[in-house]
Design a protein around this motif. Structure first.
Motif, short mmCIF file in Angstrom:
data_model
loop_
_atom_site.label_atom_id
_atom_site.label_comp_id
_atom_site.label_asym_id
_atom_site.label_seq_id
_atom_site.Cartn_x
_atom_site.Cartn_y
_atom_site.Cartn_z
N TYR A 21 0.80 -1.21 0.00
CA TYR A 21 0.00 0.00 0.00
C TYR A 21 0.84 1.27 0.00
O TYR A 21 0.34 2.34 0.34
CB TYR A 21 -0.94 0.02 1.20
N LEU A 22 2.08 1.17 -0.39
CA LEU A 22 2.94 2.35 -0.43
C LEU A 22 2.97 2.93 -1.84
O LEU A 22 3.02 2.19 -2.82
CB LEU A 22 4.36 2.00 0.02
N VAL A 74 2.05 5.76 2.69
CA VAL A 74 0.84 4.94 2.62
C VAL A 74 -0.16 5.59 1.67
O VAL A 74 -0.47 6.77 1.78
CB VAL A 74 0.21 4.74 4.01
N ASP A 75 -0.66 4.79 0.71
CA ASP A 75 -1.66 5.25 -0.25
C ASP A 75 -3.04 4.87 0.29
O ASP A 75 -3.49 3.73 0.13
CB ASP A 75 -1.40 4.59 -1.61
N GLU A 76 -3.71 5.81 0.92
CA GLU A 76 -5.02 5.56 1.54
C GLU A 76 -6.05 5.12 0.51
O GLU A 76 -6.92 4.30 0.80
CB GLU A 76 -5.52 6.82 2.26
N LEU A 131 -8.38 1.53 0.57
CA LEU A 131 -9.84 1.53 0.62
C LEU A 131 -10.53 1.21 -0.69
O LEU A 131 -11.60 0.60 -0.68
CB LEU A 131 -10.33 2.90 1.12
N TYR A 132 -9.94 1.61 -1.82
CA TYR A 132 -10.70 1.58 -3.06
C TYR A 132 -10.08 0.79 -4.20
O TYR A 132 -10.60 0.79 -5.29
CB TYR A 132 -10.96 3.01 -3.54
N SER A 133 -8.99 0.12 -4.01
CA SER A 133 -8.38 -0.62 -5.11
C SER A 133 -8.69 -2.11 -5.01
O SER A 133 -9.26 -2.59 -4.02
CB SER A 133 -6.86 -0.42 -5.10
N HIS A 134 -8.31 -2.83 -6.05
CA HIS A 134 -8.48 -4.28 -6.04
C HIS A 134 -7.69 -4.93 -4.91
O HIS A 134 -7.98 -6.05 -4.50
CB HIS A 134 -8.05 -4.87 -7.39
N ARG A 135 -6.70 -4.23 -4.39
CA ARG A 135 -5.90 -4.78 -3.29
C ARG A 135 -6.58 -4.61 -1.95
O ARG A 135 -6.12 -5.13 -0.94
CB ARG A 135 -4.53 -4.10 -3.27
N PHE A 151 -17.52 5.48 -7.79
CA PHE A 151 -17.56 4.49 -8.87
C PHE A 151 -17.10 5.08 -10.21
O PHE A 151 -16.43 4.41 -10.98
CB PHE A 151 -18.97 3.92 -9.04
N ARG A 152 -17.43 6.31 -10.48
CA ARG A 152 -17.09 6.90 -11.78
C ARG A 152 -15.59 7.21 -11.88
O ARG A 152 -15.09 7.45 -12.97
CB ARG A 152 -17.92 8.13 -12.03
N GLN A 153 -14.88 7.15 -10.78
CA GLN A 153 -13.41 7.34 -10.83
C GLN A 153 -12.72 6.15 -11.50
O GLN A 153 -11.58 6.26 -11.94
CB GLN A 153 -12.84 7.51 -9.42
#
Length: 97
Positions: free
Chosen positions: A2-3, A9-11, A15-19, A74-76
């Motif tokens: 997540y870095l 840290v990429d918040e 929260l919002y990625s496939h990871r 969602f549109r992002q």
């Protein structure tokens, strides 16, 4: 995992990625329980979910409402927008597949 490129840290990724999802471990645990304790085959257990994935289902009010509330997020992501909105970009209505 997540870095970002600067080591911070990429918040958004958390929260919002496939990871962000813990799905692989959940699926492995459910499959283990089914294989060890289940009486039905894996195919029998998964068939209802497969049918829903292939044929879709009538949207209940709460999901239509959620898709509208989450529109900005969602549109992002083009993949999310493609799945949660009609091809013309409009909202699905309650009862639509």
């Amino acid at each position: 995992m997540y870095l970002d490129k600067q080591g911070k840290v990429d918040e958004q990724a958390i929260l919002y990625s496939h990871r962000a999802a813990g799905v692989p471990g959940t699926v492995a645990g459910l499959l283990h329980a089914q294989e060890k304790y289940g009486k039905l085959s894996r195919r029998e257990v998964m068939e209802p979910a497969i049918q829903l994935a292939e044929k879709g289902f009538a949207l209940p009010y709460y999901l239509v409402d959620d898709f509208q509330d989450l529109e900005e997020e969602f549109r992002q992501y083009p993949g999310s927008a493609k799945k949660f909105y009609k091809p013309d970009g409009s909202f699905y209505e309650m009862g639509e597949i």
